[in-house]
Design an enzyme around this catalytic site. Structure first.
Site, PDB file in Angstrom:
ATOM      1  N   HIS A  86     -31.313  12.464   2.673  1.00  0.00           N
ATOM      2  CA  HIS A  86     -31.480  11.011   2.730  1.00  0.00           C
ATOM      3  C   HIS A  86     -32.140  10.509   1.436  1.00  0.00           C
ATOM      4  O   HIS A  86     -31.661   9.565   0.801  1.00  0.00           O
ATOM      5  CB  HIS A  86     -32.323  10.641   3.955  1.00  0.00           C
ATOM      6  CG  HIS A  86     -32.558   9.177   4.137  1.00  0.00           C
ATOM      7  ND1 HIS A  86     -31.904   8.438   5.089  1.00  0.00           N
ATOM      8  CD2 HIS A  86     -33.390   8.314   3.495  1.00  0.00           C
ATOM      9  CE1 HIS A  86     -32.315   7.182   5.026  1.00  0.00           C
ATOM     10  NE2 HIS A  86     -33.232   7.080   4.062  1.00  0.00           N
ATOM     11  N   GLU A  87     -33.218  11.151   1.046  1.00  0.00           N
ATOM     12  CA  GLU A  87     -33.964  10.702  -0.133  1.00  0.00           C
ATOM     13  C   GLU A  87     -33.207  10.992  -1.429  1.00  0.00           C
ATOM     14  O   GLU A  87     -33.320  10.231  -2.392  1.00  0.00           O
ATOM     15  CB  GLU A  87     -35.371  11.305  -0.150  1.00  0.00           C
ATOM     16  CG  GLU A  87     -36.223  10.952   1.067  1.00  0.00           C
ATOM     17  CD  GLU A  87     -36.357   9.462   1.364  1.00  0.00           C
ATOM     18  OE1 GLU A  87     -36.220   8.639   0.438  1.00  0.00           O
ATOM     19  OE2 GLU A  87     -36.603   9.108   2.532  1.00  0.00           O
ATOM     20  N   HIS A  90     -31.030   8.094  -2.089  1.00  0.00           N
ATOM     21  CA  HIS A  90     -31.788   7.013  -2.738  1.00  0.00           C
ATOM     22  C   HIS A  90     -31.961   7.312  -4.232  1.00  0.00           C
ATOM     23  O   HIS A  90     -31.808   6.414  -5.071  1.00  0.00           O
ATOM     24  CB  HIS A  90     -33.169   6.831  -2.103  1.00  0.00           C
ATOM     25  CG  HIS A  90     -33.151   6.217  -0.749  1.00  0.00           C
ATOM     26  ND1 HIS A  90     -32.364   5.133  -0.408  1.00  0.00           N
ATOM     27  CD2 HIS A  90     -33.864   6.517   0.369  1.00  0.00           C
ATOM     28  CE1 HIS A  90     -32.585   4.802   0.848  1.00  0.00           C
ATOM     29  NE2 HIS A  90     -33.483   5.631   1.347  1.00  0.00           N
TER      30      HIS A  90
END
Length: 184
Positions: A86-87, A90
């Site tokens: 997920h990160e 980003h």
């Protein structure tokens, strides 16, 4: 084994750091790291680190600092893998968009939509384990719910500004699967 100073189970910082090292060997994490490098963003050895978090979050990405994984909220390898993926999405968004402004609700919402959709955060099995039993449309509903939860931590975005931003960019951002050919 180190004595645990964790919340709700969780793991020690060292246990979590070990799980991060294992996650770096998974195909999707390798793929994302490779595409970050291809986009001109080098990922150093300390880019992803385990820490003990005071806020009830699983992790985060901060431009110029990297990714943190909150050890005290991580219990199993799959949870660490999900946070790292997920990160990294980003980080990829931050890398490829020269003008990405995390204080801009629309920019933040778009990256959260992409991270929620592409990371597998909202896979049917994970939703069942969270107690969400909806059969049809569960994935988009989950992504929307999780976008709003993440946006709640942005001091520049009220709940209504977050919702408006999410709705305004939903189609474009949900369908933007880069660096993947399609959503994994």
């Amino acid at each position: 084994m180190a004595e645990s100073s964790t919340v709700n189970g969780g793991s020690t910082v060292q246990e979590c750091q070990d799980m991060i090292q294992r996650s770096l060997r998974t195909p999707i994490v390798k793929f994302l790291k490779e595409h970050l490098e291809k986009s001109g963003c080098r990922i150093g050895d300390n880019f992803i680190k385990a820490i003990h978090c005071d806020k009830k979050v699983s992790g985060g990405y901060v431009r110029g600092h990297g990714i943190i994984v909150c050890s005290n909220y991580m219990n199993i390898q799959d949870e660490v893998n999900q946070v790292v993926i997920h990160e990294l999405i980003h980080a990829y968004d931050d890398c490829r968009a020269a003008n990405l402004d995390w204080a801009n609700c629309t920019h933040h919402a778009c990256s959260e939509i992409r991270a929620g959709h592409l990371s597998g955060d909202c896979h049917y099995k994970r939703e069942l384990l969270r107690g969400y039993l909806k059969i049809r449309g569960h994935e988009q509903e989950c992504v929307r719910r999780r976008v709003m939860k993440s946006m709640a931590g942005n001091p520049y975005c009220s709940e209504s500004a977050s919702k408006d931003a999410m709705e305004a960019v939903w189609d474009a951002c949900y369908n933007d699967t880069k660096p993947f050919d399609r959503a994994p």
